[in-house]
Design a protein around this motif. Structure first.
Motif, PDB file in Angstrom:
ATOM      1  N   HIS A 252       0.824  -1.206   0.000  1.00 53.00           N
ATOM      2  CA  HIS A 252       0.000   0.000   0.000  1.00 53.00           C
ATOM      3  C   HIS A 252       0.859   1.258   0.000  1.00 53.00           C
ATOM      4  O   HIS A 252       0.411   2.310   0.440  1.00 53.00           O
ATOM      5  N   GLN A 253       2.081   1.140  -0.508  1.00 51.04           N
ATOM      6  CA  GLN A 253       2.951   2.298  -0.687  1.00 51.04           C
ATOM      7  C   GLN A 253       3.090   2.534  -2.184  1.00 51.04           C
ATOM      8  O   GLN A 253       3.633   1.698  -2.919  1.00 51.04           O
ATOM      9  N   TYR A 254       2.588   3.671  -2.638  1.00 56.01           N
ATOM     10  CA  TYR A 254       2.544   3.993  -4.058  1.00 56.01           C
ATOM     11  C   TYR A 254       3.505   5.142  -4.325  1.00 56.01           C
ATOM     12  O   TYR A 254       3.348   6.235  -3.774  1.00 56.01           O
ATOM     13  N   LEU A 255       4.500   4.885  -5.158  1.00 59.29           N
ATOM     14  CA  LEU A 255       5.581   5.830  -5.391  1.00 59.29           C
ATOM     15  C   LEU A 255       5.636   6.202  -6.867  1.00 59.29           C
ATOM     16  O   LEU A 255       5.578   5.317  -7.736  1.00 59.29           O
ATOM     17  N   PHE A 256       5.782   7.497  -7.139  1.00 57.84           N
ATOM     18  CA  PHE A 256       5.787   7.984  -8.504  1.00 57.84           C
ATOM     19  C   PHE A 256       6.905   9.011  -8.671  1.00 57.84           C
ATOM     20  O   PHE A 256       7.077   9.888  -7.817  1.00 57.84           O
ATOM     21  N   VAL A 257       7.645   8.884  -9.743  1.00 62.98           N
ATOM     22  CA  VAL A 257       8.697   9.844 -10.076  1.00 62.98           C
ATOM     23  C   VAL A 257       8.371  10.417 -11.447  1.00 62.98           C
ATOM     24  O   VAL A 257       8.310   9.679 -12.443  1.00 62.98           O
ATOM     25  N   ASN A 258       8.116  11.715 -11.476  1.00 58.41           N
ATOM     26  CA  ASN A 258       7.726  12.396 -12.717  1.00 58.41           C
ATOM     27  C   ASN A 258       6.537  11.701 -13.378  1.00 58.41           C
ATOM     28  O   ASN A 258       6.499  11.501 -14.600  1.00 58.41           O
ATOM     29  N   GLY A 259       5.567  11.312 -12.559  1.00 58.36           N
ATOM     30  CA  GLY A 259       4.358  10.671 -13.071  1.00 58.36           C
ATOM     31  C   GLY A 259       4.512   9.216 -13.421  1.00 58.36           C
ATOM     32  O   GLY A 259       3.564   8.592 -13.900  1.00 58.36           O
ATOM     33  N   ALA A 274      11.234   7.785   7.757  1.00 59.31           N
ATOM     34  CA  ALA A 274      10.347   8.848   8.228  1.00 59.31           C
ATOM     35  C   ALA A 274       9.360   8.344   9.273  1.00 59.31           C
ATOM     36  O   ALA A 274       8.986   9.075  10.187  1.00 59.31           O
ATOM     37  N   TYR A 275       8.938   7.096   9.143  1.00 52.30           N
ATOM     38  CA  TYR A 275       7.973   6.530  10.095  1.00 52.30           C
ATOM     39  C   TYR A 275       8.654   5.774  11.239  1.00 52.30           C
ATOM     40  O   TYR A 275       7.963   5.138  12.038  1.00 52.30           O
ATOM     41  N   SER A 276       9.981   5.819  11.291  1.00 53.68           N
ATOM     42  CA  SER A 276      10.657   5.084  12.361  1.00 53.68           C
ATOM     43  C   SER A 276      10.206   5.592  13.714  1.00 53.68           C
ATOM     44  O   SER A 276       9.942   6.776  13.897  1.00 53.68           O
ATOM     45  N   GLU A 277      10.106   4.713  14.658  1.00 64.70           N
ATOM     46  CA  GLU A 277       9.633   4.973  16.026  1.00 64.70           C
ATOM     47  C   GLU A 277       8.164   5.375  16.070  1.00 64.70           C
ATOM     48  O   GLU A 277       7.684   5.841  17.096  1.00 64.70           O
ATOM     49  N   MET A 278       7.460   5.207  14.952  1.00 59.61           N
ATOM     50  CA  MET A 278       6.018   5.440  14.960  1.00 59.61           C
ATOM     51  C   MET A 278       5.258   4.216  14.469  1.00 59.61           C
ATOM     52  O   MET A 278       4.043   4.194  14.496  1.00 59.61           O
ATOM     53  N   LEU A 279       5.998   3.207  13.996  1.00 57.27           N
ATOM     54  CA  LEU A 279       5.386   1.983  13.502  1.00 57.27           C
ATOM     55  C   LEU A 279       6.090   0.774  14.082  1.00 57.27           C
ATOM     56  O   LEU A 279       7.308   0.802  14.278  1.00 57.27           O
ATOM     57  N   ALA A 280       5.333  -0.265  14.351  1.00 57.62           N
ATOM     58  CA  ALA A 280       5.954  -1.531  14.728  1.00 57.62           C
ATOM     59  C   ALA A 280       6.737  -2.074  13.532  1.00 57.62           C
ATOM     60  O   ALA A 280       6.445  -1.760  12.374  1.00 57.62           O
ATOM     61  N   ARG A 281       7.741  -2.864  13.782  1.00 55.09           N
ATOM     62  CA  ARG A 281       8.624  -3.310  12.704  1.00 55.09           C
ATOM     63  C   ARG A 281       7.936  -4.226  11.707  1.00 55.09           C
ATOM     64  O   ARG A 281       8.419  -4.407  10.598  1.00 55.09           O
ATOM     65  N   ASP A 282       6.805  -4.817  12.079  1.00 50.19           N
ATOM     66  CA  ASP A 282       6.102  -5.686  11.137  1.00 50.19           C
ATOM     67  C   ASP A 282       4.905  -4.978  10.503  1.00 50.19           C
ATOM     68  O   ASP A 282       4.063  -5.611   9.884  1.00 50.19           O
ATOM     69  N   ARG A 283       4.826  -3.654  10.651  1.00 47.16           N
ATOM     70  CA  ARG A 283       3.750  -2.875  10.060  1.00 47.16           C
ATOM     71  C   ARG A 283       4.328  -1.880   9.055  1.00 47.16           C
ATOM     72  O   ARG A 283       5.499  -1.515   9.143  1.00 47.16           O
ATOM     73  N   HIS A 284       3.483  -1.448   8.111  1.00 49.64           N
ATOM     74  CA  HIS A 284       3.964  -0.590   7.041  1.00 49.64           C
ATOM     75  C   HIS A 284       3.009   0.571   6.822  1.00 49.64           C
ATOM     76  O   HIS A 284       1.786   0.419   6.937  1.00 49.64           O
ATOM     77  N   ALA A 285       3.584   1.722   6.505  1.00 48.37           N
ATOM     78  CA  ALA A 285       2.796   2.926   6.286  1.00 48.37           C
ATOM     79  C   ALA A 285       2.000   2.815   4.992  1.00 48.37           C
ATOM     80  O   ALA A 285       2.364   2.090   4.064  1.00 48.37           O
ATOM     81  N   VAL A 286       0.896   3.571   4.921  1.00 50.32           N
ATOM     82  CA  VAL A 286       0.099   3.700   3.703  1.00 50.32           C
ATOM     83  C   VAL A 286       0.364   5.099   3.150  1.00 50.32           C
ATOM     84  O   VAL A 286      -0.004   6.092   3.774  1.00 50.32           O
ATOM     85  N   VAL A 287       1.030   5.191   2.011  1.00 51.14           N
ATOM     86  CA  VAL A 287       1.388   6.488   1.440  1.00 51.14           C
ATOM     87  C   VAL A 287       1.238   6.456  -0.076  1.00 51.14           C
ATOM     88  O   VAL A 287       1.318   5.397  -0.705  1.00 51.14           O
TER      89      VAL A 287
END
Length: 596
Positions: A252-259, A274-287
């Motif tokens: 659920h991490q969507y990354l785009f460079v110049n479209g 960037a999310y270090s110390e805000m997420l458990a190590r087995d969890r992932h950010a949605v961005v």
């Protein structure tokens, strides 16, 4: 042994091995061609997960018959501007495709039908290629645009076909590919059908956050923060989910460079940092991050699939992403992900336990034998509620109001761990220990930024035995640890002497703290920059701050904790990514009691 040129059909199949790994990669190339054609709407139809059939229809510029023939030759493209033909440079390419490999590669391992009609033409043309060999052509009736049909992918390449997964798995990969391209271009409408069932339909002209939410999770709109940062030719935009709105996988991490949708280790590493110390190590950010960079600062020609990129200044790119995400998350303050319907379903009425009734009073004092009615009554259970597990102080003073504060006013404490607060629009439950852990971490960060954290000297220095490599790692970071308030000294080959601990940790376990720090340095020391290493150190120290675990708090102390949470960034989640507070809105409470 003589050297010979490979035949063209074999060259195309070899090239197809890099460009066309599975149906999803073929579909990606076809949809990218449709986007580059200037289409405003793209329709995708799949059968059997794309293994049996892929159909892509667009309303773009279309192709004349001679252009269709040329498009099926390797390294023939219309996407390089004239200025780049002479210079030989391709860094200035702004289209998604440019290599001229996709169509001939796909046509060499499948049956491909291309139908196209330019916008200024009265009719269209059809061209059929069967595994690299011409199989017919002629007029075709279709509106302006292009339709490409790919059938029986790898049917004549059994070595490749057997490595394909199930149709369901291949369909999931195709859906992900279309979803990412649709996310990159909210100005284009996309429709995806699989085996006759429509699974994706988005309209052209949507705002980017709405398009992202429509393609991922509608709840993301309420549980995300916007991102925008511009720095030295880099522009980063998008949305980032709150740390408590996370997933168990990184899909659920969507990354785009110049479209261009990309999968890049540098970018995913920056998100993790960037999310270090805000997420458990087995969890992932949605961005969903959209990075725009000058064309000469990025190389998109790293791999034929064009999903990998290289940056001329990777450190600046990583720093921009980390700082942009952290700035956006800082602005979120104490926000936490809203409870979902599944969370609300966990609330249920507490069952009342049956208690054996006392015999009727009359049968004890009247001197008569109990009648039948009494025996029936004896067998009827009565019910008693379980004793309460919460505490609340007597309201000697008027209860504080709820309107002035987002987290409301404290009303009581449950199990010496959870604060119950009343807000203007609902009920707040706070995990006091998790919240305090986050507050301690943020205090340590502020103290470090101001020049160092205060320390508390131990009356008797404590010796902590470790293996020699662990001691070496700690010794190499003595200055950084001292700045955090932890004063250590080497005490022989396999021991460290603790002379002082951070004052804000209170009565902490010094030995456990030092051991955990040594483990963290072993796992992250070399891979992280100084600032990120210090964050890891601060988080490990904050984990040892358990002064509020199981402690009975007064209402004044509860309210003080709530007020500090409201003023502290990231206080909506603890250092491991778990929420520190949840809210039940008035509407949610009414649902629980069947009032609506």
């Amino acid at each position: 042994m003589s050297i010979r040129r490979l035949p063209s059909h074999l060259v195309n199949r070899i090239a197809a091995g890099e460009v066309v790994e599975r149906p999803a990669s073929a579909l990606k190339e076809l949809v990218e061609n449709a986007i580059d054609s200037g289409a405003s709407r793209i329709v995708v139809r799949l059968s059997g997960g794309g293994i049996e059939r892929i159909e892509v229809i667009d309303d773009g510029c279309g192709m004349a018959p001679e252009a269709m023939h040329l498009a099926l030759e390797r390294h023939a493209t219309s996407k390089l501007p004239e200025s780049l033909w002479d210079s030989g440079e391709i860094q200035g390419v702004t289209t998604l495709g440019f290599r001229g490999e996709a169509l001939p590669s796909i046509a060499s391992v499948a049956t491909m039908t291309i139908e196209s009609r330019p916008r200024d033409a009265d009719s269209g043309w059809r061209l059929v290629i069967d595994n690299g060999m011409p199989a017919g052509e002629g007029p075709a009736a279709l509106p302006p645009g292009t339709r490409v049909i790919v059938e029986a992918l790898f049917a004549r390449v059994p070595a490749r076909r057997k490595f394909l997964r199930t149709p369901r798995a291949e369909y999931a990969a195709c859906l992900d590919a279309v979803r990412r391209l649709a996310m990159a271009r909210p100005d284009i409408g996309f429709t995806l059908e699989h085996d006759g069932r429509r699974s994706l339909n988005v309209q052209p002209g949507e705002a980017r956050p709405d398009r992202v939410a429509a393609l991922t999770d509608r709840a993301l709109i309420d549980n995300a923060v916007p991102i925008y940062i511009a720095r030295e030719g880099l522009v980063l935009g998008g949305i980032a989910g709150l740390p408590t709105f996370n997933r168990g996988i990184a899909d659920h991490q969507y990354l785009f460079v110049n479209g261009r949708p990309v999968r890049d280790r540098l970018l995913t590493g920056a998100i993790r940092g960037a999310y270090s110390e805000m997420l458990a190590r087995d969890r992932h950010a949605v961005v969903a991050l959209f990075l725009d960079v000058d064309a000469d600062q990025v190389d998109v020609n790293v791999h034929p699939a064009k999903t990998e990129v290289r940056f001329r200044d990777p450190a600046m790119v990583r720093g921009t992403i980390v700082s942009g995400l952290r700035r956006a998350l800082d602005a979120a303050g104490h926000r936490s992900a809203r409870p979902t319907a599944d969370t609300l379903a966990m609330w249920q009425a507490e069952p009342l336990s049956p208690v054996a009734p006392e015999p009727p009073a009359e049968s004890w004092w009247s001197g008569r034998e109990p009648g039948a009615a009494d025996h029936v009554a004896d067998r009827r259970p009565t019910f008693a509620a379980a004793p309460p597990l919460a505490r609340a102080e007597a309201a000697h003073d008027p209860a504080p109001g709820t309107t002035a504060h987002p987290l409301g006013a404290a009303r009581g404490q449950v199990a010496r761990t959870y604060i119950v607060a009343e807000a203007e629009d609902g009920l707040i439950l706070v995990d006091q220990h998790a919240a305090h852990e986050r507050l301690v971490l943020e205090r340590m960060r502020r103290a470090l930024a101001a020049g160092g954290a205060p320390r508390q000297a131990l009356l008797l220095p404590e010796v902590v035995e470790l293996d020699e490599p662990a001691c070496d790692r700690l010794e190499a970071r003595l200055d950084e640890l001292t700045a955090m308030g932890l004063e250590l000294e080497r005490f022989g080959p396999q021991a460290m002497l603790v002379r002082a601990t951070p004052a804000m940790l209170g009565q902490s376990d010094a030995a456990g703290l030092v051991r955990d720090l040594a483990d963290d340095l072993a796992a992250h020391d070399e891979a992280l920059a100084l600032a990120e290493r210090l964050d890891h150190v601060a988080a490990t120290m904050a984990c040892h701050s358990s002064v509020r675990a199981g402690r009975v708090l007064s209402v004044a102390e509860m309210n003080a904790l709530l007020r500090e949470m409201e003023a502290t960034p990231h206080s909506g989640q603890c250092n491991h990514g778990r929420p520190t507070w949840v809210k039940l809105a008035h509407g949610d409470i009414e649902k629980l009691f069947g009032r609506r």
